[in-house]
Design a protein around this motif. Structure first.
Motif, PDB file in Angstrom:
ATOM      1  N   ALA A 196       0.831  -1.209   0.000  1.00 34.70           N
ATOM      2  CA  ALA A 196       0.000   0.000   0.000  1.00 34.70           C
ATOM      3  C   ALA A 196       0.861   1.253   0.000  1.00 34.70           C
ATOM      4  CB  ALA A 196      -0.935  -0.010   1.203  1.00 34.70           C
ATOM      5  N   LEU A 197       1.986   1.188   0.693  1.00 35.92           N
ATOM      6  CA  LEU A 197       2.915   2.316   0.749  1.00 35.92           C
ATOM      7  C   LEU A 197       3.464   2.629  -0.640  1.00 35.92           C
ATOM      8  CD1 LEU A 197       4.324   4.187   2.876  1.00 35.92           C
ATOM      9  CD2 LEU A 197       6.238   2.564   2.799  1.00 35.92           C
ATOM     10  N   ALA A 198       3.814   1.566  -1.374  1.00 32.12           N
ATOM     11  CA  ALA A 198       4.389   1.766  -2.713  1.00 32.12           C
ATOM     12  C   ALA A 198       3.373   2.332  -3.692  1.00 32.12           C
ATOM     13  CB  ALA A 198       4.937   0.436  -3.233  1.00 32.12           C
ATOM     14  N   ALA A 199       2.077   2.136  -3.382  1.00 29.40           N
ATOM     15  CA  ALA A 199       1.043   2.620  -4.298  1.00 29.40           C
ATOM     16  C   ALA A 199       0.761   4.114  -4.147  1.00 29.40           C
ATOM     17  CB  ALA A 199      -0.249   1.836  -4.072  1.00 29.40           C
ATOM     18  N   VAL A 200       1.307   4.742  -3.127  1.00 25.23           N
ATOM     19  CA  VAL A 200       1.080   6.180  -2.907  1.00 25.23           C
ATOM     20  C   VAL A 200       1.987   6.977  -3.845  1.00 25.23           C
ATOM     21  CG1 VAL A 200       1.176   8.079  -1.254  1.00 25.23           C
ATOM     22  CG2 VAL A 200       0.430   5.799  -0.507  1.00 25.23           C
ATOM     23  N   PRO A 201       1.431   7.854  -4.673  1.00 24.08           N
ATOM     24  CA  PRO A 201       2.266   8.676  -5.568  1.00 24.08           C
ATOM     25  C   PRO A 201       3.271   9.501  -4.777  1.00 24.08           C
ATOM     26  CG  PRO A 201      -0.060   8.816  -6.190  1.00 24.08           C
ATOM     27  CD  PRO A 201      -0.008   8.115  -4.861  1.00 24.08           C
ATOM     28  N   ALA A 202       4.462   9.643  -5.315  1.00 23.81           N
ATOM     29  CA  ALA A 202       5.535  10.349  -4.610  1.00 23.81           C
ATOM     30  C   ALA A 202       5.142  11.780  -4.273  1.00 23.81           C
ATOM     31  CB  ALA A 202       6.807  10.319  -5.458  1.00 23.81           C
ATOM     32  N   GLN A 203       4.401  12.422  -5.178  1.00 22.21           N
ATOM     33  CA  GLN A 203       4.037  13.819  -4.932  1.00 22.21           C
ATOM     34  C   GLN A 203       3.034  13.983  -3.799  1.00 22.21           C
ATOM     35  OE1 GLN A 203       3.469  12.100  -7.676  1.00 22.21           O
ATOM     36  NE2 GLN A 203       1.388  12.439  -8.511  1.00 22.21           N
ATOM     37  N   ASP A 204       2.382  12.847  -3.403  1.00 25.30           N
ATOM     38  CA  ASP A 204       1.393  12.924  -2.328  1.00 25.30           C
ATOM     39  C   ASP A 204       1.943  12.437  -0.992  1.00 25.30           C
ATOM     40  OD1 ASP A 204      -0.461  13.819  -4.170  1.00 25.30           O
ATOM     41  OD2 ASP A 204      -1.187  11.781  -4.633  1.00 25.30           O
ATOM     42  N   ALA A 205       3.204  12.071  -0.939  1.00 25.55           N
ATOM     43  CA  ALA A 205       3.767  11.419   0.244  1.00 25.55           C
ATOM     44  C   ALA A 205       3.631  12.271   1.495  1.00 25.55           C
ATOM     45  CB  ALA A 205       5.234  11.065   0.012  1.00 25.55           C
ATOM     46  N   ARG A 206       3.777  13.607   1.362  1.00 24.72           N
ATOM     47  CA  ARG A 206       3.710  14.459   2.554  1.00 24.72           C
ATOM     48  C   ARG A 206       2.268  14.720   2.995  1.00 24.72           C
ATOM     49  NH1 ARG A 206       8.404  16.565   4.106  1.00 24.72           N
ATOM     50  NH2 ARG A 206      10.179  16.520   2.655  1.00 24.72           N
ATOM     51  N   ALA A 207       1.332  14.497   2.096  1.00 16.99           N
ATOM     52  CA  ALA A 207      -0.056  14.800   2.430  1.00 16.99           C
ATOM     53  C   ALA A 207      -0.836  13.574   2.909  1.00 16.99           C
ATOM     54  CB  ALA A 207      -0.762  15.397   1.215  1.00 16.99           C
ATOM     55  N   VAL A 208      -0.427  12.377   2.488  1.00 17.14           N
ATOM     56  CA  VAL A 208      -1.171  11.173   2.825  1.00 17.14           C
ATOM     57  C   VAL A 208      -0.705  10.647   4.180  1.00 17.14           C
ATOM     58  CG1 VAL A 208      -1.679   8.773   2.167  1.00 17.14           C
ATOM     59  CG2 VAL A 208      -1.503  10.567   0.412  1.00 17.14           C
ATOM     60  N   PRO A 209      -1.630  10.439   5.125  1.00 14.89           N
ATOM     61  CA  PRO A 209      -1.223   9.893   6.428  1.00 14.89           C
ATOM     62  C   PRO A 209      -0.791   8.429   6.287  1.00 14.89           C
ATOM     63  CG  PRO A 209      -3.603  10.068   6.287  1.00 14.89           C
ATOM     64  CD  PRO A 209      -3.062  10.740   5.073  1.00 14.89           C
ATOM     65  N   ALA A 210       0.198   8.041   7.039  1.00  9.29           N
ATOM     66  CA  ALA A 210       0.695   6.659   6.987  1.00  9.29           C
ATOM     67  C   ALA A 210      -0.393   5.671   7.381  1.00  9.29           C
ATOM     68  CB  ALA A 210       1.905   6.517   7.899  1.00  9.29           C
ATOM     69  N   ALA A 211      -1.326   6.111   8.223  1.00 13.02           N
ATOM     70  CA  ALA A 211      -2.397   5.216   8.668  1.00 13.02           C
ATOM     71  C   ALA A 211      -3.247   4.735   7.498  1.00 13.02           C
ATOM     72  CB  ALA A 211      -3.267   5.922   9.695  1.00 13.02           C
ATOM     73  N   ALA A 212      -3.278   5.507   6.403  1.00 12.99           N
ATOM     74  CA  ALA A 212      -4.063   5.110   5.233  1.00 12.99           C
ATOM     75  C   ALA A 212      -3.441   3.922   4.519  1.00 12.99           C
ATOM     76  CB  ALA A 212      -4.197   6.288   4.280  1.00 12.99           C
ATOM     77  N   ALA A 213      -2.174   3.662   4.801  1.00 10.88           N
ATOM     78  CA  ALA A 213      -1.481   2.535   4.161  1.00 10.88           C
ATOM     79  C   ALA A 213      -1.033   1.524   5.208  1.00 10.88           C
ATOM     80  CB  ALA A 213      -0.268   3.048   3.375  1.00 10.88           C
ATOM     81  N   ALA A 214      -1.845   1.381   6.268  1.00 15.20           N
ATOM     82  CA  ALA A 214      -1.447   0.510   7.377  1.00 15.20           C
ATOM     83  C   ALA A 214      -2.538  -0.492   7.713  1.00 15.20           C
ATOM     84  CB  ALA A 214      -1.103   1.351   8.613  1.00 15.20           C
ATOM     85  N   ARG A 215      -2.106  -1.609   8.317  1.00 14.86           N
ATOM     86  CA  ARG A 215      -3.019  -2.634   8.817  1.00 14.86           C
ATOM     87  C   ARG A 215      -3.149  -2.467  10.327  1.00 14.86           C
ATOM     88  NH1 ARG A 215       0.773  -5.217   5.744  1.00 14.86           N
ATOM     89  NH2 ARG A 215       1.827  -5.937   7.643  1.00 14.86           N
ATOM     90  N   ALA A 216      -4.390  -2.394  10.802  1.00 17.67           N
ATOM     91  CA  ALA A 216      -4.604  -2.225  12.239  1.00 17.67           C
ATOM     92  C   ALA A 216      -4.197  -3.475  12.998  1.00 17.67           C
ATOM     93  CB  ALA A 216      -6.069  -1.904  12.509  1.00 17.67           C
ATOM     94  N   LEU A 217      -3.589  -3.280  14.155  1.00 20.41           N
ATOM     95  CA  LEU A 217      -3.236  -4.392  15.031  1.00 20.41           C
ATOM     96  C   LEU A 217      -4.391  -4.679  15.988  1.00 20.41           C
ATOM     97  CD1 LEU A 217       0.445  -3.480  16.012  1.00 20.41           C
ATOM     98  CD2 LEU A 217      -0.272  -5.461  14.670  1.00 20.41           C
ATOM     99  N   PRO A 218      -4.685  -5.942  16.240  1.00 21.27           N
ATOM    100  CA  PRO A 218      -5.723  -6.256  17.239  1.00 21.27           C
ATOM    101  C   PRO A 218      -5.293  -5.759  18.614  1.00 21.27           C
ATOM    102  CG  PRO A 218      -5.157  -8.199  15.922  1.00 21.27           C
ATOM    103  CD  PRO A 218      -4.128  -7.159  15.629  1.00 21.27           C
TER     104      PRO A 218
END
Length: 385
Positions: A309-331
């Motif tokens: 999911a991290l690799a799918a984020v465009p480079a120009q959006d890296a500073r605007a997209v929160p990391a949580a959007a490309a993360a799996r929640a832990l139980p």
């Protein structure tokens, strides 16, 4: 027909485990379930022995097949007594019995967690064949004294024979048969390690299969006899049951031998912790070769960043997209310590319904991610993924 589950055994079965089962009731306080697979062996017995009963008692007509069905019922009762003997002897040692299952292969007794010893394990296992010997001797006594004739005499003879057969078969010295506990307990007593005994008894069980194949197929073939198709079919069924059970015993023994060497620090993948409000750009700035765990303001690991999911984020959006959007929640509670190892680590992982866990260093910071497939690979093969 099998020995008690290897201690520590599985806990009480979930309701899903009862699919295809009919609850017959409770005997000595133990639930007894009948699997639909028992109908297979019942049909085989009726098909094999119905014609023979008809020859002996032609006046019965189709009732001969009803008598043959009683063969199957008497075998079922013999197996039930066998399993009840396991349960009764286990109760003497304070081992909880969760249920008895009667199925295609005979039956087995399931236990809750308990602490065993070589002697207690052997006594509990061999109590089953001993019960069948008692029933067989009782049948022999009735045959000798009452000498019943007709169908009653036939059924009593079958009942006696069935119990001798169940006792002799289960006393063979190899797992998953009860006699395998003889091998297991002997090696356990010599080495002080039950799992080594289980592995040895599993190999003995495989040896029994090889010996049966030699006796039923190879020797008659070398002597020039025609194959006995019904006997070979029975051999296939019995051989499959024994080989599968023996292999499972070996696998389980090897797995438990590796548990003491299991360590979170050894199997974890390196990771760093970042605040939960971190951006994709923050993640990309991490040290090479490390995963990222997002941590709440209270210091609780909440999610693991997904590399795809991290690799799918465009480079120009890296500073605007929160990391949580490309993360799996832990139980909740999916956290272990780097120093956790052995049985406590296994128990900890089993207590949390998840596939990955954040690993914390002694100072409480994130130092790694432990993934369930890596643990399974280690326990089953002894190798890291």
């Amino acid at each position: 027909m099998s020995a008690p589950t290897d201690p520590p055994a599985a806990t009480a079965p979930a309701e899903a485990d009862r699919r295809g089962m009919v609850r017959l009731g409770r005997v000595l306080g133990v639930p007894v379930d009948l699997s639909w697979t028992w109908s297979v062996i019942a049909l085989v017995i009726v098909a094999m022995f119905g014609p023979q009963v008809h020859v002996l008692f032609p006046g019965l007509g189709w009732g001969a097949y009803g008598v043959a069905f009683l063969y199957a019922v008497l075998l079922l009762l013999s197996v039930l007594v066998h399993e009840l003997a396991h349960a009764a002897s286990a109760r003497l040692f304070g081992w909880p019995t969760t249920r008895i299952v009667l199925n295609l292969w005979g039956g087995h007794t399931q236990f809750g967690s308990f602490q065993a010893s070589p002697g207690r394990s052997l006594v509990t296992a061999l109590s089953g064949p001993a019960a069948n010997v008692v029933l067989a001797l009782g049948g022999q006594l009735l045959l000798a004294t009452a000498a019943p004739g007709g169908v009653a005499g036939l059924l009593l003879g079958i009942f006696t024979y069935a119990n001798w057969l169940v006792a002799a078969f289960n006393a063979l010295p190899g797992l998953p048969l009860d006699g395998g506990r003889i091998v297991e307990s002997a090696v356990w007593a010599l080495t002080g390690n039950q799992d080594r005994g289980t592995i040895a008894a599993g190999w003995a069980g495989r040896g029994i299969v090889v010996a049966l194949v030699a006796a039923v197929v190879v020797v008659p073939w070398l002597q020039g006899h025609r194959p006995d198709i019904p006997m070979i079919l029975i051999l296939v069924m019995v051989g499959y049951f024994l080989w599968a059970g023996a292999s499972e015993s070996i696998r389980g023994g090897r797995l438990r031998l590796r548990v003491p060497d299991l360590a979170a620090a050894r199997l974890m993948r390196p990771a760093v912790g970042l605040p939960a409000d971190a951006t994709v750009a923050d993640v990309l700035a991490r040290p090479a070769g490390t995963l990222v765990v997002l941590v709440s303001p209270a210091g609780v690991p909440e999610a693991v960043v997904d590399e795809d999911a991290l690799a799918a984020v465009p480079a120009q959006d890296a500073r605007a997209v929160p990391a949580a959007a490309a993360a799996r929640a832990l139980p909740a509670g999916a956290v272990v310590r780097a120093g956790d190892a052995g049985r406590p680590l296994v128990d900890r992982l089993a207590a949390v319904d998840g596939a990955e866990y954040a690993v914390l260093a002694p100072d409480g910071t994130v130092c790694g991610v432990l993934r369930q497939p890596d643990v399974v690979e280690w326990l089953t093969t002894g190798r890291r993924r």
